[in-house]
Write a protein that holds these residues in place. Structure first.
Motif, short mmCIF file in Angstrom:
data_model
loop_
_atom_site.label_atom_id
_atom_site.label_comp_id
_atom_site.label_asym_id
_atom_site.label_seq_id
_atom_site.Cartn_x
_atom_site.Cartn_y
_atom_site.Cartn_z
N ILE A 572 67.16 85.73 42.08
CA ILE A 572 66.05 85.58 41.14
C ILE A 572 66.63 85.47 39.73
N THR A 575 61.24 85.50 36.01
CA THR A 575 59.90 85.82 36.51
C THR A 575 58.91 85.52 35.39
N LYS A 578 53.59 87.87 35.43
CA LYS A 578 53.58 89.27 35.85
C LYS A 578 52.24 89.59 36.50
N ILE A 589 55.77 81.02 38.88
CA ILE A 589 55.60 82.47 39.01
C ILE A 589 56.97 83.15 39.09
N VAL A 590 57.86 82.60 39.91
CA VAL A 590 59.20 83.14 40.10
C VAL A 590 60.17 81.96 40.15
N LEU A 592 63.93 80.87 41.48
CA LEU A 592 65.01 81.23 42.40
C LEU A 592 66.18 80.28 42.20
N VAL A 612 54.27 90.86 41.64
CA VAL A 612 55.59 90.23 41.57
C VAL A 612 56.57 91.28 42.07
N VAL A 614 59.78 91.17 42.76
CA VAL A 614 61.22 91.00 42.52
C VAL A 614 61.49 91.06 41.03
N SER A 615 62.75 91.28 40.69
CA SER A 615 63.18 91.31 39.30
C SER A 615 64.36 90.37 39.13
N VAL A 616 64.62 89.98 37.89
CA VAL A 616 65.75 89.10 37.60
C VAL A 616 67.05 89.76 38.09
N LEU A 626 57.96 87.03 47.54
CA LEU A 626 58.41 87.31 46.18
C LEU A 626 57.25 87.68 45.26
N ALA A 627 56.10 87.09 45.52
CA ALA A 627 54.93 87.36 44.69
C ALA A 627 53.69 86.92 45.45
#
Length: 635
Positions: A572, A575, A578, A589-590, A592, A612, A614-616, A626-627
């Motif tokens: 990731i 993001t 949120k 949204i995210v 990858l 969401v 996941v985080s960076v 993931l979201a």
């Protein structure tokens, strides 16, 4: 001439270099990562050395490991291919310092052309026209934003150390500049270890024209004419051709003369490509073509140049690196006919062109044309490397004949279960604008809705199932014949019968079967097999139609539940949204990072971000949620 060569690369380019080396009686040595232990290039080499884990930075990008492999195997020369270490001046110096032959340009030339901003400054001094833009050292967001405004939107942000479309972002309006800049900087840092960028005026009807140049150690520099690489998606080339459509003699002279100037400005040796951008709003004109960059290596699209000139560019690389003079003088290099190349990517055009990974249970390429590939049936497309799996190359007397031959070839591609862009390529080649030579780098984006392959209809499948059962009955098979236990049916299009190739996957092994000709005559049948799955291949697309014969319906897709799942393993890198944000369909949204590119997962419909997860920096597995996005009243 050296007697052995190690190719510091993988896949189709390693296989391509080995082909010429074998013809010339040169021993071939491969290097490979743990992910490539059973790869085609490893099996084709005379000797192969494991150099590290799957991640490129721990294997193919580790120059010390490559040199150790060369020493252990007694290699006399190293060919870097393209990508990886091919434009790494420090590696080139290390090769020569180790007493090996470097099959590439001098390190000084690599350095001179390696950074786009420095290269443009050098070209200006050499009298080569360059695209207007900003090449300054000040990389602050405020300065870059101000320069973009001065140049005028739209602008193109490019990583100074970039290549292959990585670290390149088009920005159409000021409010989008910051996001585009951040993405270009991330990709530049991730792919090249350098986040610096330059800014160029974006040409609204650009053509990508490049010239193949070659220099030897005796001061001779020649060109091998031009290629047109304008059909691109996200700056990645899809279809290339030589010569460029609409190129008149005066414009060809201007652009090839500029390319020779550029190569001589850095005392170039070996194979290289001078890339130009042309404003095609009023056709190709000599005063509307500007230098973009130089690639100091062999290009992915070099086969089209080989086809129209009759030259083996890898052989020339070997000979020049060994100190021999240029094999041909400029006036001896001729341009004959028309060549086209399509890049076959492991990707899913129906799902935003996301890369497709996995085992190649069925992999059949068309007959009668040149196919450069680094995979075969039973091989695997890995998450770790570029998704290009083959190149389809044709040569004909005219552009129309070349386009028709390449479209026909693309229609006969059979790959399963990994998805490919073969059907998409065919649609591009048959589009009226392409046929007319009306191409620019925005062609795919502008014509996207016309380029999507048509899905196999339920009616077509049912009709095909009826034909198959009819054939089985007429063939006189016994009750335990495989035709009576089919779990699927093979589809076809009545309006394009010559393009249909049918295949079944039987207990994990693929078998091709042509069923009925236009007059309903049986053509081929399978004997003594228990069929467990049927895959229909139609015009480059593949369809699992097994469910239809079981009484199910495969038509349509269920409505999205709003879950955004990772299409493949990756990291990731952003993001943008949120939990609680209101979003519109298509909004990122995210983001990858996988297979050396960033992939934005977007909202499937207008709604509200529910979560969401996941985080960076997170590493995620294939299929991970993931979201989520929900319609407003479903929160």
């Amino acid at each position: 001439m050296f007697k052995s060569v190690l190719v510091a690369n993988r896949g189709e380019i390693a296989c391509r270099v080995f082909r010429t080396a074998r013809r010339m009686g040169i021993r071939t040595i491969a290097v490979y990562s743990e992910a490539d232990a059973r790869a085609l290039h490893v099996r084709e080499a005379d000797e192969a050395v494991l150099i590290g884990p799957a991640a490129a930075r721990e294997s193919y990008l580790d120059g010390a490991k490559v040199l150790a492999a060369a020493k252990a195997t007694g290699a006399e020369a190293i060919h870097p291919g393209y990508g990886f270490l091919s434009e790494n001046a420090e590696f080139a110096e290390a090769v020569t310092a180790a007493g090996l032959v470097w099959i590439g340009p001098p390190p000084a030339a690599i350095r001179a052309m390696g950074l786009k901003d420095a290269a443009k400054t050098l070209m200006i001094a050499a009298g080569v026209p360059v695209t207007p833009g900003y090449l300054g050292e000040d990389q602050s967001e405020a300065t870059l934003t101000a320069e973009a405004a001065r140049i005028g939107y739209p602008v193109l942000i490019k990583a100074v150390a970039g290549g292959g479309g990585k670290g390149m972002k088009r920005v159409d309006k000021p409010e989008d500049f910051a996001a585009g800049l951040a993405s270009a900087q991330r990709e530049g840092q991730s792919s090249f270890g350098d986040p610096r960028v330059l800014i160029e005026r974006y040409i609204t009807r650009p053509r990508h024209i490049e010239v193949q140049v070659f220099g030897d150690k005796h001061g001779t520099v020649v060109h091998l004419y031009e290629r047109d690489c304008s059909l691109q998606r996200r700056h990645q080339k899809v279809i290339e051709e030589a010569p460029a459509p609409g190129m008149d003699a005066a414009t060809r002279t201007a652009v090839t003369d500029a390319a020779i100037k550029a190569a001589r400005a850095v005392n170039y040796e070996g194979a290289g490509t001078i890339e130009f951008i042309a404003d095609a709003s009023d056709g190709l004109k000599a005063d509307r073509i500007w230098f973009m960059e130089m690639n100091t290596r062999l290009q992915v699209e070099h086969p089209v140049t080989e086809e129209v000139t009759g030259v083996d560019l890898v052989e020339w690389q070997f000979r020049v690196a060994a100190g021999e003079p240029m094999p041909l003088k400029q006036d001896e290099i001729t341009l004959t006919g028309w060549a086209m190349e399509a890049r076959l990517y492991a990707e899913d055009p129906a799902n935003g062109f996301l890369p497709s990974i996995g085992k190649l249970e069925h992999f059949v390429m068309p007959d009668g044309i040149r196919v450069d590939t680094g995979v075969d049936q039973g091989g695997e497309v890995s998450q770790f490397y570029d998704p290009m799996i083959a190149k389809l190359i044709v040569h004909a007397e005219t552009r129309q004949e070349a386009a028709e031959a390449l479209a026909e070839a693309a229609s006969h591609v059979q790959v399963w279960p990994v998805k490919t862009n073969a059907a998409f390529v065919m649609q591009c080649l048959e589009h009226p604008r392409f046929v007319a030579g009306d191409v620019d780098t925005g062609f795919i984006a502008a014509e996207g809705s016309d380029l999507a392959a048509e899905p196999l209809s339920e009616m077509g499948i049912e009709d095909a199932a009826h034909r198959l059962r009819h054939f089985a009955a007429r063939s006189g098979d016994s009750a335990d014949s495989p035709w009576h236990s089919l779990t699927g049916a093979v589809g076809f299009r009545a309006n394009a019968p010559t393009r249909i190739t049918q295949a079944v996957v039987v207990d994990g092994e693929a078998h091709v079967a042509r069923m009925l000709d236009d007059d309903d005559h049986p053509m081929t049948r399978l004997i003594g097999l228990s069929v467990t799955r049927v895959i229909a291949f139609e015009n480059g697309s593949a369809f699992d139609v097994s469910a239809f014969a079981r009484g199910g319906s495969g038509a349509g897709n269920p409505a999205s539940d709003g879950s955004l799942r990772a299409p493949m393993p990756g990291k990731i890198v952003a993001t943008p949204a949120k939990a609680g944000d209101t979003v519109t369909k298509g909004q990122p949204i995210v983001v990858l990072e996988a297979m050396k590119m960033e992939h934005a997962l977007v909202a499937p419909f207008d709604g509200v971000v529910g979560e969401v997860g996941v985080s960076v920096g997170d590493q995620v597995v294939d299929g991970a949620v993931l979201a989520t996005v929900a319609v407003p009243d479903a929160r």
